[in-house]
Design a protein around this motif. Structure first.
Motif, PDB file in Angstrom:
ATOM      1  N   SER A  67       0.826  -1.209   0.000  1.00  0.00           N
ATOM      2  CA  SER A  67       0.000   0.000   0.000  1.00  0.00           C
ATOM      3  C   SER A  67       0.861   1.260   0.000  1.00  0.00           C
ATOM      4  N   GLN A  68       2.139   1.119   0.376  1.00  0.00           N
ATOM      5  CA  GLN A  68       3.032   2.267   0.428  1.00  0.00           C
ATOM      6  C   GLN A  68       3.834   2.441  -0.851  1.00  0.00           C
ATOM      7  N   ALA A  69       4.274   1.330  -1.437  1.00  0.00           N
ATOM      8  CA  ALA A  69       5.103   1.386  -2.652  1.00  0.00           C
ATOM      9  C   ALA A  69       5.186  -0.012  -3.251  1.00  0.00           C
ATOM     10  N   SER A  70       5.721  -0.106  -4.449  1.00  0.00           N
ATOM     11  CA  SER A  70       5.793  -1.383  -5.163  1.00  0.00           C
ATOM     12  C   SER A  70       6.789  -2.317  -4.489  1.00  0.00           C
ATOM     13  N   ILE A  71       6.407  -3.599  -4.381  1.00  0.00           N
ATOM     14  CA  ILE A  71       7.289  -4.600  -3.797  1.00  0.00           C
ATOM     15  C   ILE A  71       7.226  -5.881  -4.627  1.00  0.00           C
ATOM     16  N   ILE A  72       8.280  -6.672  -4.511  1.00  0.00           N
ATOM     17  CA  ILE A  72       8.251  -8.065  -4.952  1.00  0.00           C
ATOM     18  C   ILE A  72       7.987  -8.889  -3.702  1.00  0.00           C
ATOM     19  N   PRO A  73       6.787  -9.433  -3.543  1.00  0.00           N
ATOM     20  CA  PRO A  73       6.470 -10.165  -2.313  1.00  0.00           C
ATOM     21  C   PRO A  73       7.121 -11.536  -2.315  1.00  0.00           C
ATOM     22  N   LEU A  74       7.586 -11.971  -1.167  1.00  0.00           N
ATOM     23  CA  LEU A  74       8.247 -13.258  -1.030  1.00  0.00           C
ATOM     24  C   LEU A  74       7.368 -14.217  -0.242  1.00  0.00           C
ATOM     25  N   GLN A  75       7.442 -15.485  -0.584  1.00  0.00           N
ATOM     26  CA  GLN A  75       6.653 -16.484   0.113  1.00  0.00           C
ATOM     27  C   GLN A  75       7.107 -16.614   1.558  1.00  0.00           C
ATOM     28  N   TYR A  76       6.174 -16.986   2.395  1.00  0.00           N
ATOM     29  CA  TYR A  76       6.475 -17.176   3.805  1.00  0.00           C
ATOM     30  C   TYR A  76       7.569 -18.239   3.975  1.00  0.00           C
ATOM     31  N   GLY A  77       8.556 -17.904   4.804  1.00  0.00           N
ATOM     32  CA  GLY A  77       9.550 -18.901   5.151  1.00  0.00           C
ATOM     33  C   GLY A  77      10.924 -18.696   4.556  1.00  0.00           C
ATOM     34  N   LEU A  78      11.137 -17.634   3.769  1.00  0.00           N
ATOM     35  CA  LEU A  78      12.459 -17.401   3.194  1.00  0.00           C
ATOM     36  C   LEU A  78      13.348 -16.737   4.250  1.00  0.00           C
ATOM     37  N   THR A  79      14.367 -17.449   4.690  1.00  0.00           N
ATOM     38  CA  THR A  79      15.302 -16.908   5.673  1.00  0.00           C
ATOM     39  C   THR A  79      16.727 -17.046   5.152  1.00  0.00           C
ATOM     40  N   LEU A  80      17.570 -16.124   5.585  1.00  0.00           N
ATOM     41  CA  LEU A  80      18.999 -16.180   5.281  1.00  0.00           C
ATOM     42  C   LEU A  80      19.763 -16.134   6.592  1.00  0.00           C
ATOM     43  N   SER A  81      20.969 -16.614   6.562  1.00  0.00           N
ATOM     44  CA  SER A  81      21.703 -16.842   7.809  1.00  0.00           C
ATOM     45  C   SER A  81      22.193 -15.570   8.481  1.00  0.00           C
ATOM     46  N   SER A  82      22.395 -14.494   7.703  1.00  0.00           N
ATOM     47  CA  SER A  82      22.975 -13.284   8.288  1.00  0.00           C
ATOM     48  C   SER A  82      22.677 -12.075   7.413  1.00  0.00           C
ATOM     49  N   LEU A  83      22.916 -10.891   7.965  1.00  0.00           N
ATOM     50  CA  LEU A  83      22.764  -9.669   7.180  1.00  0.00           C
ATOM     51  C   LEU A  83      23.770  -9.637   6.032  1.00  0.00           C
TER      52      LEU A  83
END
Length: 248
Positions: A67-83
């Motif tokens: 609602s604020q700006a365009s995004i590429i939405p990601l499916q629930y559960g995508l995690t990465l190990s670190s910043l």
């Protein structure tokens, strides 16, 4: 501790993440590399858990973000190990992400379904195509295919004609709503026999009203034998080529 991802967006997008929380009630923040950003939060589990509250929070976050700006939405559960890994993904995919985000800029996804709205689909088809009447008493291997109460088992003629009828009305609907879509595609999700078609539509925000009017116009044109429903706006899940993004 790992990093949970919600969406990608342009670095300059005016997202307000203040007081916005995601899974596990954790605050959201942006990781930016060049012209693109990932919207993320910390995640405390070593392995992904399927919590109803967290799934709802994930969806809620994406609705607010889009609602604020365009995004590429990601499916629930995508995690990465670190910043650091998030930054590597952004760096390795900056050009792809920027191109996709510019393609869907100020666009949202709408879903439109057209279905037959008749008491009995077989009787409706027989009224329009009288030669289908023999489908109600078709004999196969000495057995009368008439064992669904007052409705017949539908035979090959009915199946062919119904498919043809759906193609006709599918094309007519696309002619009416297609001009107001930046992109349009037919959903491949399973549907009921009465469903004619479900279209996923990528629509410019500025054209949403005229797009919705085209659906009402279709309802008036094809009444009383068809009903229409539409859902959205959503983030353009079906129009983002996420398979182009590398996480290696």
């Amino acid at each position: 501790m790992s990093i949970f991802l919600y969406a990608y967006t342009l670095a300059e997008a005016p997202h307000d993440l203040e007081d916005l929380t995601g899974v596990e009630g954790r605050n959201l923040f942006m990781v930016t590399v060049g012209k693109v950003s990932a919207i993320v939060s910390a995640y405390g589990q070593k392995t992904l858990t399927l919590s109803g509250d967290d799934i709802f929070a994930h969806q809620h976050v994406q609705r607010l973000l889009m609602s604020q700006a365009s995004i590429i939405p990601l499916q629930y559960g995508l995690t990465l190990s670190s910043l650091a890994q998030v930054e590597r993904v952004l760096s390795n995919n900056e050009a792809v992400l920027e191109k996709e985000l510019n393609r869907i800029y100020r666009k949202v996804e709408m879903e439109v379904t057209m279905r037959f709205d008749v008491p009995d689909l077989l009787d409706h088809m027989i009224e329009k195509y009288p030669f289908l009447r023999d489908e109600k008493g078709k004999v196969l291997n000495g057995r009368l295919l008439y064992f669904l109460g007052d409705r017949a088992k539908k035979g090959e003629k009915f199946t062919r004609m119904l498919a043809k009828e759906k193609e006709i009305y599918k094309s007519k609907l696309q002619e009416m709503i297609g001009p107001w879509c930046a992109e349009i595609s037919e959903s491949r999700l399973p549907r009921s026999e009465a469903d004619v078609v479900t279209f996923n539509c990528l629509v410019n925000r500025e054209r949403l009203r005229v797009f919705e009017k085209s659906i009402y116009d279709a309802g008036d044109r094809f009444a009383p034998h068809f009903a229409f429903s539409y859902n959205g706006p959503w983030a353009p899940q079906n129009f983002c080529s996420q398979n182009l993004i590398s996480y290696k």
